[in-house]
Scaffold this motif. Structure first.
Motif, PDB file in Angstrom:
ATOM      1  N   ALA A 187       0.828  -1.210   0.000  1.00  0.00           N
ATOM      2  CA  ALA A 187       0.000   0.000   0.000  1.00  0.00           C
ATOM      3  C   ALA A 187       0.863   1.262   0.000  1.00  0.00           C
ATOM      4  N   THR A 188       1.945   1.239   0.758  1.00  0.00           N
ATOM      5  CA  THR A 188       2.852   2.391   0.783  1.00  0.00           C
ATOM      6  C   THR A 188       3.526   2.577  -0.569  1.00  0.00           C
ATOM      7  N   MET A 189       4.012   1.491  -1.149  1.00  0.00           N
ATOM      8  CA  MET A 189       4.692   1.592  -2.448  1.00  0.00           C
ATOM      9  C   MET A 189       3.727   2.041  -3.541  1.00  0.00           C
ATOM     10  N   ASP A 190       2.447   1.749  -3.397  1.00  0.00           N
ATOM     11  CA  ASP A 190       1.449   2.210  -4.361  1.00  0.00           C
ATOM     12  C   ASP A 190       1.327   3.729  -4.370  1.00  0.00           C
ATOM     13  N   GLU A 191       1.777   4.398  -3.306  1.00  0.00           N
ATOM     14  CA  GLU A 191       1.718   5.854  -3.211  1.00  0.00           C
ATOM     15  C   GLU A 191       2.951   6.549  -3.800  1.00  0.00           C
ATOM     16  N   ASP A 192       3.970   5.791  -4.155  1.00  0.00           N
ATOM     17  CA  ASP A 192       5.177   6.362  -4.752  1.00  0.00           C
ATOM     18  C   ASP A 192       4.800   7.098  -6.034  1.00  0.00           C
ATOM     19  N   PRO A 193       5.242   8.335  -6.203  1.00  0.00           N
ATOM     20  CA  PRO A 193       4.954   9.047  -7.452  1.00  0.00           C
ATOM     21  C   PRO A 193       5.354   8.264  -8.701  1.00  0.00           C
ATOM     22  N   PHE A 194       6.389   7.448  -8.616  1.00  0.00           N
ATOM     23  CA  PHE A 194       6.756   6.618  -9.761  1.00  0.00           C
ATOM     24  C   PHE A 194       5.660   5.588 -10.070  1.00  0.00           C
ATOM     25  N   ALA A 195       4.961   5.107  -9.047  1.00  0.00           N
ATOM     26  CA  ALA A 195       3.885   4.140  -9.260  1.00  0.00           C
ATOM     27  C   ALA A 195       2.607   4.841  -9.716  1.00  0.00           C
ATOM     28  N   VAL A 196       2.376   6.042  -9.203  1.00  0.00           N
ATOM     29  CA  VAL A 196       1.162   6.788  -9.520  1.00  0.00           C
ATOM     30  C   VAL A 196       1.192   7.279 -10.967  1.00  0.00           C
ATOM     31  N   GLN A 197       2.353   7.719 -11.416  1.00  0.00           N
ATOM     32  CA  GLN A 197       2.497   8.231 -12.779  1.00  0.00           C
ATOM     33  C   GLN A 197       2.700   7.076 -13.754  1.00  0.00           C
ATOM     34  N   GLY A 198       2.023   7.095 -14.833  1.00  0.00           N
ATOM     35  CA  GLY A 198       2.168   6.034 -15.827  1.00  0.00           C
ATOM     36  C   GLY A 198       3.465   6.152 -16.599  1.00  0.00           C
ATOM     37  N   GLY A 199       3.909   5.035 -17.105  1.00  0.00           N
ATOM     38  CA  GLY A 199       5.061   5.037 -17.989  1.00  0.00           C
ATOM     39  C   GLY A 199       6.410   5.019 -17.316  1.00  0.00           C
ATOM     40  N   ILE A 200       6.473   4.718 -16.019  1.00  0.00           N
ATOM     41  CA  ILE A 200       7.760   4.720 -15.327  1.00  0.00           C
ATOM     42  C   ILE A 200       8.140   3.315 -14.861  1.00  0.00           C
ATOM     43  N   ILE A 201       7.263   2.646 -14.138  1.00  0.00           N
ATOM     44  CA  ILE A 201       7.577   1.320 -13.606  1.00  0.00           C
ATOM     45  C   ILE A 201       6.985   0.250 -14.514  1.00  0.00           C
ATOM     46  N   ALA A 202       7.856  -0.524 -15.120  1.00  0.00           N
ATOM     47  CA  ALA A 202       7.410  -1.623 -15.974  1.00  0.00           C
ATOM     48  C   ALA A 202       7.054  -2.839 -15.133  1.00  0.00           C
ATOM     49  N   GLU A 203       7.791  -3.013 -14.030  1.00  0.00           N
ATOM     50  CA  GLU A 203       7.583  -4.180 -13.175  1.00  0.00           C
ATOM     51  C   GLU A 203       8.026  -3.834 -11.760  1.00  0.00           C
TER      52      GLU A 203
END
Length: 95
Positions: free
Chosen positions: A65-81
Motif C-alpha cells: 500500500a505504501t509503495m502504491d503511493e510512490d509518485p513513480f507508481a502513480v504516474q504512468g510510464g515509469i515502472i514496468a515491473e
C-alpha cells in the motif's frame, strides 16, 4: 519488524522518470509512512533501468500500500515491473 526488498524495473520512458524523480525522492526521504520505514534506496549501478528499495513494515499488505503511493507508481510510464519480497537479513550493520 519484517524487512522487504522492493525491486523496480523502469520502462524506457526517461522523460517521465526525470520529470517525477524529485517527487519520488521526497516520497522516499521526507514523507511519513507510518509503520513503513525506508532503510536503503538507490538505482542499480550497472546501468539497468531500475532500483532496489529496502523497507521495514508490519506486513506485505502495508508495504504494498505504501509503495502504491510512490509518485513513480502513480504516474504512468515509469515502472514496468515491481517485485516486493520479504527478505531475511543474515549480515549487515545497517539494520
Amino acid at each position: 519488524m519484517p524487512v522487504f526488498a522492493v525491486i523496480y524495473r523502469y520502462t524506457d520512458n526517461t522523460e517521465a522518470l526525470t520529470e517525477h524523480r524529485p517527487a519520488h525522492r521526497v516520497f522516499l526521504n521526507e514523507t511519513d509512512h507510518g509503520d513503513v520505514e525506508f532503510l536503503v534506496t538507490g538505482p542499480f549501478a550497472d546501468g539497468a533501468p531500475g532500483a532496489l528499495i529496502v523497507v521495514s513494515g508490519p506486513d506485505l499488505a502495508a508495504v504494498t500500500a505504501t509503495m502504491d503511493e510512490d509518485p513513480f507508481a502513480v504516474q504512468g510510464g515509469i515502472i514496468a515491473e515491481r517485485e516486493i519480497r520479504e527478505w531475511t537479513q543474515v549480515k549487515s550493520p545497517w539494520i
